[in-house]
Design a protein around this motif. Structure first.
Motif, PDB file in Angstrom:
ATOM      1  N   LYS A 175     -10.483 -11.355   0.648  1.00 51.56           N
ATOM      2  CA  LYS A 175      -9.111 -11.717  -0.057  1.00 51.56           C
ATOM      3  C   LYS A 175      -8.470 -13.288   0.565  1.00 51.56           C
ATOM      4  O   LYS A 175      -8.378 -13.918  -0.706  1.00 51.56           O
ATOM      5  CB  LYS A 175      -8.042 -10.667   0.981  1.00 51.56           C
ATOM      6  CG  LYS A 175      -6.617 -11.148   0.493  1.00 51.56           C
ATOM      7  CD  LYS A 175      -5.541  -9.889   0.802  1.00 51.56           C
ATOM      8  CE  LYS A 175      -4.465 -10.309   0.033  1.00 51.56           C
ATOM      9  NZ  LYS A 175      -3.083  -9.953   0.934  1.00 51.56           N
ATOM     10  N   GLU A 220      -3.229   5.793   6.969  1.00 47.89           N
ATOM     11  CA  GLU A 220      -2.522   4.267   6.548  1.00 47.89           C
ATOM     12  C   GLU A 220      -0.954   4.588   7.003  1.00 47.89           C
ATOM     13  O   GLU A 220      -0.525   3.594   7.724  1.00 47.89           O
ATOM     14  CB  GLU A 220      -2.567   4.093   5.184  1.00 47.89           C
ATOM     15  CG  GLU A 220      -3.917   3.597   4.795  1.00 47.89           C
ATOM     16  CD  GLU A 220      -4.109   3.196   3.451  1.00 47.89           C
ATOM     17  OE1 GLU A 220      -5.113   2.542   2.933  1.00 47.89           O
ATOM     18  OE2 GLU A 220      -3.211   3.517   2.486  1.00 47.89           O
ATOM     19  N   VAL A 266      -0.860  -6.436  -0.216  1.00 49.93           N
ATOM     20  CA  VAL A 266      -1.756  -5.389   0.368  1.00 49.93           C
ATOM     21  C   VAL A 266      -2.776  -6.031   1.352  1.00 49.93           C
ATOM     22  O   VAL A 266      -3.781  -6.899   0.939  1.00 49.93           O
ATOM     23  CB  VAL A 266      -2.575  -4.666  -0.534  1.00 49.93           C
ATOM     24  CG1 VAL A 266      -3.379  -3.495   0.171  1.00 49.93           C
ATOM     25  CG2 VAL A 266      -1.569  -3.982  -1.677  1.00 49.93           C
ATOM     26  N   LEU A 313       1.011   2.049  -3.408  1.00 49.34           N
ATOM     27  CA  LEU A 313      -0.054   1.708  -4.173  1.00 49.34           C
ATOM     28  C   LEU A 313      -0.674   2.896  -5.211  1.00 49.34           C
ATOM     29  O   LEU A 313      -0.825   2.699  -6.332  1.00 49.34           O
ATOM     30  CB  LEU A 313      -1.215   1.244  -3.249  1.00 49.34           C
ATOM     31  CG  LEU A 313      -2.423   0.592  -3.867  1.00 49.34           C
ATOM     32  CD1 LEU A 313      -2.059  -0.447  -4.826  1.00 49.34           C
ATOM     33  CD2 LEU A 313      -3.248   0.244  -2.916  1.00 49.34           C
ATOM     34  N   GLN A 367       1.185  10.580  -0.587  1.00 48.97           N
ATOM     35  CA  GLN A 367       2.305   9.641  -0.706  1.00 48.97           C
ATOM     36  C   GLN A 367       3.346  10.586  -0.901  1.00 48.97           C
ATOM     37  O   GLN A 367       4.453  10.457  -0.390  1.00 48.97           O
ATOM     38  CB  GLN A 367       1.948   8.632  -1.757  1.00 48.97           C
ATOM     39  CG  GLN A 367       3.175   7.517  -1.889  1.00 48.97           C
ATOM     40  CD  GLN A 367       2.858   6.924  -3.153  1.00 48.97           C
ATOM     41  OE1 GLN A 367       2.087   6.407  -3.895  1.00 48.97           O
ATOM     42  NE2 GLN A 367       4.341   6.521  -3.667  1.00 48.97           N
ATOM     43  N   TRP A 371       0.798  -1.193  -0.147  1.00 52.70           N
ATOM     44  CA  TRP A 371       0.014  -0.032  -0.138  1.00 52.70           C
ATOM     45  C   TRP A 371       0.799   1.218  -0.144  1.00 52.70           C
ATOM     46  O   TRP A 371       0.411   2.397  -0.245  1.00 52.70           O
ATOM     47  CB  TRP A 371      -1.032   0.201   1.128  1.00 52.70           C
ATOM     48  CG  TRP A 371      -0.205  -0.088   2.650  1.00 52.70           C
ATOM     49  CD1 TRP A 371       0.222  -1.206   3.132  1.00 52.70           C
ATOM     50  CD2 TRP A 371       0.338   0.894   3.350  1.00 52.70           C
ATOM     51  NE1 TRP A 371       1.025  -0.996   4.270  1.00 52.70           N
ATOM     52  CE2 TRP A 371       1.035   0.459   4.414  1.00 52.70           C
ATOM     53  CE3 TRP A 371       0.284   2.320   3.186  1.00 52.70           C
ATOM     54  CZ2 TRP A 371       1.742   0.987   5.237  1.00 52.70           C
ATOM     55  CZ3 TRP A 371       1.450   2.967   3.969  1.00 52.70           C
ATOM     56  CH2 TRP A 371       1.841   2.317   5.019  1.00 52.70           C
ATOM     57  N   TYR A 419      -5.660  -2.254   4.486  1.00 55.39           N
ATOM     58  CA  TYR A 419      -5.195  -1.188   3.724  1.00 55.39           C
ATOM     59  C   TYR A 419      -5.455  -1.311   2.448  1.00 55.39           C
ATOM     60  O   TYR A 419      -4.798  -0.784   1.361  1.00 55.39           O
ATOM     61  CB  TYR A 419      -3.529  -1.605   3.856  1.00 55.39           C
ATOM     62  CG  TYR A 419      -2.965  -1.129   5.092  1.00 55.39           C
ATOM     63  CD1 TYR A 419      -2.205   0.162   5.085  1.00 55.39           C
ATOM     64  CD2 TYR A 419      -2.838  -2.116   6.265  1.00 55.39           C
ATOM     65  CE1 TYR A 419      -1.639   0.763   6.466  1.00 55.39           C
ATOM     66  CE2 TYR A 419      -2.272  -1.507   7.398  1.00 55.39           C
ATOM     67  CZ  TYR A 419      -1.667  -0.537   7.660  1.00 55.39           C
ATOM     68  OH  TYR A 419      -1.240   0.346   8.620  1.00 55.39           O
ATOM     69  N   SER A 420      -6.569  -1.953   2.192  1.00 56.05           N
ATOM     70  CA  SER A 420      -6.988  -2.076   0.598  1.00 56.05           C
ATOM     71  C   SER A 420      -8.224  -1.220  -0.101  1.00 56.05           C
ATOM     72  O   SER A 420      -8.637  -1.700  -1.343  1.00 56.05           O
ATOM     73  CB  SER A 420      -7.488  -3.708   0.580  1.00 56.05           C
ATOM     74  OG  SER A 420      -8.822  -3.759   1.232  1.00 56.05           O
ATOM     75  N   TYR A 451      -4.723   8.020   2.942  1.00 56.78           N
ATOM     76  CA  TYR A 451      -3.123   7.770   2.937  1.00 56.78           C
ATOM     77  C   TYR A 451      -2.621   8.177   4.384  1.00 56.78           C
ATOM     78  O   TYR A 451      -1.385   7.724   4.764  1.00 56.78           O
ATOM     79  CB  TYR A 451      -2.343   8.278   1.750  1.00 56.78           C
ATOM     80  CG  TYR A 451      -0.885   7.748   1.663  1.00 56.78           C
ATOM     81  CD1 TYR A 451      -1.043   6.487   0.928  1.00 56.78           C
ATOM     82  CD2 TYR A 451       0.429   8.418   2.156  1.00 56.78           C
ATOM     83  CE1 TYR A 451       0.312   5.944   0.869  1.00 56.78           C
ATOM     84  CE2 TYR A 451       1.514   7.851   1.952  1.00 56.78           C
ATOM     85  CZ  TYR A 451       1.297   6.618   1.443  1.00 56.78           C
ATOM     86  OH  TYR A 451       2.760   6.033   1.176  1.00 56.78           O
ATOM     87  N   LEU A 507      -7.720   1.526  -1.584  1.00 54.86           N
ATOM     88  CA  LEU A 507      -7.371   1.990  -3.034  1.00 54.86           C
ATOM     89  C   LEU A 507      -7.008   0.791  -3.947  1.00 54.86           C
ATOM     90  O   LEU A 507      -6.443   1.144  -4.951  1.00 54.86           O
ATOM     91  CB  LEU A 507      -6.209   2.836  -2.697  1.00 54.86           C
ATOM     92  CG  LEU A 507      -6.493   4.275  -1.855  1.00 54.86           C
ATOM     93  CD1 LEU A 507      -5.075   5.033  -1.583  1.00 54.86           C
ATOM     94  CD2 LEU A 507      -7.626   5.168  -2.294  1.00 54.86           C
ATOM     95  N   THR A 508      -7.450  -0.416  -3.678  1.00 53.42           N
ATOM     96  CA  THR A 508      -7.401  -1.463  -4.497  1.00 53.42           C
ATOM     97  C   THR A 508      -8.979  -1.347  -4.979  1.00 53.42           C
ATOM     98  O   THR A 508      -9.836  -0.773  -4.700  1.00 53.42           O
ATOM     99  CB  THR A 508      -6.875  -2.659  -4.153  1.00 53.42           C
ATOM    100  OG1 THR A 508      -8.079  -3.271  -3.080  1.00 53.42           O
ATOM    101  CG2 THR A 508      -5.746  -2.526  -3.168  1.00 53.42           C
TER     102      THR A 508
END
Ligand code: PA5
Length: 435
Positions: free
Chosen positions: A140, A398, A200, A49, A233, A46, A204-205, A395, A207-208
């Motif tokens: 997941k 995170e 990931v 990411l 980021q 992440w 923390y997912s 972010y 943004l997937t």
């Protein structure tokens, strides 16, 4: 970067010598996170990411949304924990507060698989009898009980309603690239599938595709969300000293307060749309930090609502709380206080002032009261609630969480304690042991 952070209202509780020591440590830890060489580093995907999401990733999501939206008045998002909270956090922050009563051309998003309530599922099926729907099943591991149960029930409902072939065209899976029961089913039934990257972890997912697909279905701008995260980021990687990096300041100060006996962080907002964002924060920090008999307990509140329930405790109860407020400066709409010729409610002194102005003053008054009550106040300030600032905030939290977890000297990326209830439940249910 547009997020401001201030801890001036916590100065009274901080000791300068301890702050100076931890400042230095925080900078070293940030480098460790960015270089991905700390504990649990196989789950640090992440970190970069946002910069890895390409236009073709967005286009795949757009295509899927286009294909399913026309035939779906409702999209049911099936998932729990990190496979659910991020999407809901963003959707509920951005959507109309009474979205179910507002007609637009986007499907309504409903949720399943985040509890084991029979009545909840019954009521959901009741609604789905009367609307056209599709579903996104997210896991997941592909084996989590709550979403697996909900999926089995909804899949059957969908097949009964539309027939087997059409039901297959109403299911999207988001799961591991190769493992798990959901992956096996998705392969067999040829569901459109999105992959959760190996490096990931669930919480923390967002943004997937786990978060981006449901958010896009709800009609929100995922490019802006990711642009916000990318901005943060870049900022974090280019500003690696305590004095110029709010992420380091937040992670450091919360650990100093914890070390001095304040074991509970109350994350509060004066905007009810952020309720699920705070739920997402609770999972992110609770699952990342609460281990080895350590960790700040992440609690949440929406003010002024909860000032009329928790307010008394915060002001005068056991001194174990520090407060972090997500302050939103601007509202999107203006609602002003009208003049009333009789003024029986004595509110004419507020006439023509906006509700947001009063909300901001309520926030300041609450902060002053809590400081008097010796509750240190941290403040994260965003200009308004939109995709771009939410991306920055995601972010921000995170990376703060990773730094804070390393400061506590735990692995912020595993969750061994979550297995305990499952083991008992499976034993009690008589689940066959797979050899
Ligand atoms: O953050 C985590 O890893 C967990 O909260 C998971 O997201 C949650 O337990 C759901 O797991 P899965 O996606 O495997 O169904």
């Amino acid at each position: 970067m547009n997020i401001n952070f201030t801890f001036e209202d916590a100065f009274f509780a901080l000791k300068e010598n301890k702050l100076n020591i931890l400042k230095q440590i925080s900078e070293d830890i940030l480098n460790k996170v960015l270089q991905k060489n700390g504990r649990g580093n196989d789950f640090l995907g992440w970190v970069n990411l946002p910069e890895t999401i390409s236009e073709s990733d967005f286009e795949n999501i757009d295509k899927c949304v286009e294909k399913f939206s026309d035939k779906s008045e409702i999209i049911v998002v099936i998932g729990i924990g990190g496979s659910y909270l991020g999407a809901r956090a963003v959707i509920e922050a951005l959507q109309h507060s009474f979205s179910h009563f507002v007609k637009n051309d986007k499907p309504h998003i409903l949720y399943a698989g985040n509890n084991i309530s029979e009545d909840y599922l019954h009521d959901l099926l009741d609604v789905l009898n009367n609307y056209n729907y599709s579903m996104i099943v997210i896991s997941k591991s592909g084996t989590t009980t709550e979403p697996a149960l909900a999926f089995r029930i909804l899949k059957k409902h969908c097949e009964d309603k539309y027939g087997y072939e059409e039901a297959r065209n109403r299911i999207i899976a988001i799961t591991d690239r190769s493992r798990g029961a959901l992956k096996t089913m998705a392969n067999k039934e040829k569901y459109p599938t999105f992959v959760i990257p190996d490096d990931v972890g669930g919480r923390y997912s967002v943004l997937t595709p786990v978060g981006l697909l449901p958010i896009a279905f709800a009609g929100f701008n995922i490019r802006e969300l990711v642009r916000g995260a990318l901005e943060m980021q870049k900022f974090v990687s280019e500003n690696n000293t305590f004095d110029n990096n709010p992420v380091l300041q937040y992670a450091t100060v919360r650990n100093l307060l914890y070390n001095d006996g304040l074991k509970v962080e109350l994350m509060a907002s004066f905007e009810p749309q952020l309720f699920y964002f705070i739920e997402w924060y609770k999972q992110l920090f609770g699952e990342s930090e609460g281990k080895e008999h350590k960790g700040i307990f992440p609690a949440g509140a929406i003010f002024s609502t909860d000032l009329h329930s928790l307010g008394q405790y915060i002001q005068e109860g056991t001194r174990q709380i520090f407060e972090t407020v997500i302050a939103v400066e601007n509202a999107h709409h203006k609602v002003a206080i009208p003049h009333d010729s009789e003024d029986l409610d004595n509110l004419n002194y507020l006439q023509n002032r906006s509700i947001n102005e009063i909300n901001q003053i309520a926030r300041k008054g609450t902060c002053m009261a809590h400081i008097e009550g010796k509750v240190p106040n941290l403040r994260i300030i965003i200009p308004e609630i939109n995709e771009y600032y939410l991306g920055q905030l995601i972010y921000f939290f995170e990376i703060s969480c990773a730094i804070s977890g390393y400061m506590l000297n735990v692995n912020p990326f595993d969750q061994p304690g979550v297995e305990a209830y499952k083991t008992n439940m499976f034993k009690l249910l008589g689940k066959p042991i797979v050899k």
